[in-house]
Design a protein around this motif. Structure first.
Motif, PDB file in Angstrom:
ATOM      1  N   ALA A  76      33.106  40.168  41.190  1.00  0.00           N
ATOM      2  CA  ALA A  76      33.472  41.360  41.977  1.00  0.00           C
ATOM      3  C   ALA A  76      32.624  42.563  41.599  1.00  0.00           C
ATOM      4  N   THR A  77      32.383  42.732  40.285  1.00  0.00           N
ATOM      5  CA  THR A  77      31.678  43.928  39.808  1.00  0.00           C
ATOM      6  C   THR A  77      30.153  43.805  39.923  1.00  0.00           C
ATOM      7  N   LYS A  78      29.709  42.754  40.570  1.00  0.00           N
ATOM      8  CA  LYS A  78      28.274  42.656  40.857  1.00  0.00           C
ATOM      9  C   LYS A  78      27.850  43.749  41.833  1.00  0.00           C
ATOM     10  N   SER A  79      28.759  44.128  42.739  1.00  0.00           N
ATOM     11  CA  SER A  79      28.389  45.092  43.776  1.00  0.00           C
ATOM     12  C   SER A  79      29.251  46.346  43.791  1.00  0.00           C
ATOM     13  N   ILE A  80      30.401  46.339  43.080  1.00  0.00           N
ATOM     14  CA  ILE A  80      31.227  47.539  43.051  1.00  0.00           C
ATOM     15  C   ILE A  80      31.565  47.892  41.607  1.00  0.00           C
ATOM     16  N   PRO A  81      31.650  49.173  41.279  1.00  0.00           N
ATOM     17  CA  PRO A  81      32.065  49.560  39.927  1.00  0.00           C
ATOM     18  C   PRO A  81      33.491  49.088  39.652  1.00  0.00           C
ATOM     19  N   LYS A  82      33.740  48.649  38.437  1.00  0.00           N
ATOM     20  CA  LYS A  82      35.091  48.193  38.072  1.00  0.00           C
ATOM     21  C   LYS A  82      36.128  49.274  38.337  1.00  0.00           C
ATOM     22  N   GLU A  83      35.755  50.538  38.124  1.00  0.00           N
ATOM     23  CA  GLU A  83      36.701  51.643  38.270  1.00  0.00           C
ATOM     24  C   GLU A  83      37.147  51.864  39.714  1.00  0.00           C
ATOM     25  N   ILE A  84      36.430  51.247  40.671  1.00  0.00           N
ATOM     26  CA  ILE A  84      36.783  51.367  42.081  1.00  0.00           C
ATOM     27  C   ILE A  84      37.709  50.229  42.515  1.00  0.00           C
ATOM     28  N   MET A  85      37.875  49.224  41.667  1.00  0.00           N
ATOM     29  CA  MET A  85      38.787  48.133  42.002  1.00  0.00           C
ATOM     30  C   MET A  85      40.192  48.688  42.197  1.00  0.00           C
ATOM     31  N   THR A  86      40.896  48.187  43.215  1.00  0.00           N
ATOM     32  CA  THR A  86      42.163  48.796  43.608  1.00  0.00           C
ATOM     33  C   THR A  86      43.367  48.162  42.926  1.00  0.00           C
ATOM     34  N   LEU A  87      44.224  49.022  42.432  1.00  0.00           N
ATOM     35  CA  LEU A  87      45.535  48.656  41.909  1.00  0.00           C
ATOM     36  C   LEU A  87      46.535  49.070  42.986  1.00  0.00           C
ATOM     37  N   VAL A  88      47.051  48.110  43.703  1.00  0.00           N
ATOM     38  CA  VAL A  88      47.824  48.282  44.936  1.00  0.00           C
ATOM     39  C   VAL A  88      46.906  48.886  46.003  1.00  0.00           C
ATOM     40  N   ASP A  89      46.909  50.205  46.191  1.00  0.00           N
ATOM     41  CA  ASP A  89      46.038  50.776  47.229  1.00  0.00           C
ATOM     42  C   ASP A  89      45.216  51.959  46.726  1.00  0.00           C
ATOM     43  N   ARG A  90      45.134  52.105  45.399  1.00  0.00           N
ATOM     44  CA  ARG A  90      44.319  53.176  44.826  1.00  0.00           C
ATOM     45  C   ARG A  90      43.406  52.591  43.758  1.00  0.00           C
ATOM     46  N   PRO A  91      42.168  53.055  43.692  1.00  0.00           N
ATOM     47  CA  PRO A  91      41.280  52.549  42.642  1.00  0.00           C
ATOM     48  C   PRO A  91      41.728  53.015  41.263  1.00  0.00           C
ATOM     49  N   LEU A  92      41.331  52.274  40.253  1.00  0.00           N
ATOM     50  CA  LEU A  92      41.726  52.604  38.883  1.00  0.00           C
ATOM     51  C   LEU A  92      41.388  54.051  38.531  1.00  0.00           C
ATOM     52  N   ILE A  93      40.221  54.515  38.965  1.00  0.00           N
ATOM     53  CA  ILE A  93      39.797  55.857  38.583  1.00  0.00           C
ATOM     54  C   ILE A  93      40.725  56.921  39.150  1.00  0.00           C
ATOM     55  N   GLN A  94      41.369  56.647  40.298  1.00  0.00           N
ATOM     56  CA  GLN A  94      42.277  57.629  40.885  1.00  0.00           C
ATOM     57  C   GLN A  94      43.497  57.854  39.997  1.00  0.00           C
ATOM     58  N   TYR A  95      43.994  56.793  39.360  1.00  0.00           N
ATOM     59  CA  TYR A  95      45.138  56.939  38.456  1.00  0.00           C
ATOM     60  C   TYR A  95      44.760  57.850  37.272  1.00  0.00           C
ATOM     61  N   ALA A  96      43.541  57.669  36.754  1.00  0.00           N
ATOM     62  CA  ALA A  96      43.099  58.497  35.629  1.00  0.00           C
ATOM     63  C   ALA A  96      42.916  59.953  36.048  1.00  0.00           C
ATOM     64  N   ILE A  97      42.349  60.168  37.226  1.00  0.00           N
ATOM     65  CA  ILE A  97      42.150  61.527  37.732  1.00  0.00           C
ATOM     66  C   ILE A  97      43.495  62.216  37.971  1.00  0.00           C
ATOM     67  N   ASP A  98      44.437  61.498  38.569  1.00  0.00           N
ATOM     68  CA  ASP A  98      45.749  62.076  38.838  1.00  0.00           C
ATOM     69  C   ASP A  98      46.456  62.466  37.536  1.00  0.00           C
ATOM     70  N   ALA A 142      30.588  54.009  32.316  1.00  0.00           N
ATOM     71  CA  ALA A 142      29.251  53.417  32.419  1.00  0.00           C
ATOM     72  C   ALA A 142      29.255  51.905  32.250  1.00  0.00           C
ATOM     73  N   GLY A 143      30.390  51.317  31.858  1.00  0.00           N
ATOM     74  CA  GLY A 143      30.436  49.880  31.577  1.00  0.00           C
ATOM     75  C   GLY A 143      30.123  49.026  32.789  1.00  0.00           C
ATOM     76  N   MET A 144      29.639  47.805  32.532  1.00  0.00           N
ATOM     77  CA  MET A 144      29.221  46.912  33.609  1.00  0.00           C
ATOM     78  C   MET A 144      30.367  46.089  34.184  1.00  0.00           C
ATOM     79  N   GLY A 145      31.522  46.073  33.519  1.00  0.00           N
ATOM     80  CA  GLY A 145      32.668  45.340  34.058  1.00  0.00           C
ATOM     81  C   GLY A 145      32.461  43.844  34.131  1.00  0.00           C
TER      82      GLY A 145
END
Length: 297
Positions: free
Chosen positions: A23-45, A14-17
């Motif tokens: 960058a986080t004015k328009s996209i959630p921080k968790e969607i920011m990409t680390l190489v070619d996957r968003p941060l949230i994908q690493y946590a889900i995996d 829920a954080g505002m980043g």
């Protein structure tokens, strides 16, 4: 002692980043990409590898891109299929979640990590559960949460991911007051959130992976707002140390703080160099860059 398998995980997103504005004015921080996957994908995996079946996201306004990311994209899938791009289709499948596997809850006020976890209490029910903070990305041969769940099957109780830090860094973390040090596993008799410099009870710091019992939720239910109007998860876990029911687990792996710009850049370099398809070209560029900097000096 065998414990019931952990199958539910809470992702407080829920954080505002604000540290990544604009960058986080328009996209959630968790969607920011680390190489070619968003941060949230690493946590889900990581959660999937540990056997998690139910994923609970605690979100806020402006986070709808998170929901869209894990949904199917029929138009994109059809385009890739017609173009014969089967490899990309397989990559895309990793982002899809089965219907009903993910639940989204709103934290309507920024009242801290403890409050975010408490918001998920009805979906957690009476089971022990995991909490993953996507800002903490951990490179490990065996995913960190999987390591913890295997250790938790023997200890039971509450478990936090832990790592040793230098004394001058301890004030940036929640720190364990250690009752018994068994090496990989420590038993805590207390926890302190960001102690003042020189006042940390140890150098064993807590990072963003937790396995918690419902007693922690009950403790959160009683807690009043603290400094800054926030409810601290650390305080609720610390209550359980009185019963000797909290363990720290020194995980095997490298943790990157992707909630900070420096940590995000460090992770980008490390994960980029670990990729066979990027290693040679990216590594050569970094070597050239270092050579140019030395020459300029």
């Amino acid at each position: 002692m065998k414990t019931k398998k952990i199958t539910k995980a809470v992702f407080p997103v829920a954080g505002m980043g604000t540290r990544f504005l604009p960058a986080t004015k328009s996209i959630p921080k968790e969607i920011m990409t680390l190489v070619d996957r968003p941060l949230i994908q690493y946590a889900i995996d990581e959660a999937r590898a540990a056997g998690i079946k139910e994923f609970i996201f605690v979100t806020s306004r402006g986070k709808s891109a998170l929901e869209d990311y894990f949904d199917h994209s029929p138009e994109l899938e059809n385009t890739l299929r017609k173009a014969g791009k089967d490899e990309l289709l397989e990559i895309l499948k990793e982002t899809n979640m089965d219907s009903g596997a993910i639940a989204y809850l709103r934290q309507n006020r920024p009242m801290g990590l403890g409050h975010a976890v408490w918001c998920a209490r009805r979906l957690i029910g009476d089971e022990s559960f995991a909490v993953l903070l996507p800002d903490d990305v951990i490179a490990a041969e065996k995913p960190c949460l999987q390591q913890m769940i295997e250790a938790h099957e023997e200890t039971g109780g509450n478990m936090v991911a832990a790592m040793d830090v230098s004394p001058d860094k301890a004030s940036s973390y929640g720190v364990l007051d250690i009752d018994e040090d068994r090496g990989q596993i420590v038993r805590a008799k207390g926890m302190v959130e960001k102690p003042k410099a020189g006042e940390a009870p140890s150098n064993v710091a807590v990072i963003g992976r937790y396995i918690l019992t419902t007693k922690v939720l009950a403790n959160l239910n009683k807690l009043k707002q603290g400094a800054g109007g926030e409810i601290q998860l650390t305080d609720a876990i610390a209550e359980e140390t009185k019963a000797g029911n909290v363990y720290g687990y020194r995980f095997q792996g490298q943790r990157y703080d992707c909630g900070s710009k420096a940590g995000f850049l460090q992770a980008t370099v490390a994960f980029g160099l670990a990729r066979p398809d990027l290693r040679d070209e990216f590594g050569a560029y970094l070597n050239d860059l270092m050579a140019m900097q030395k020459a300029a000096q």
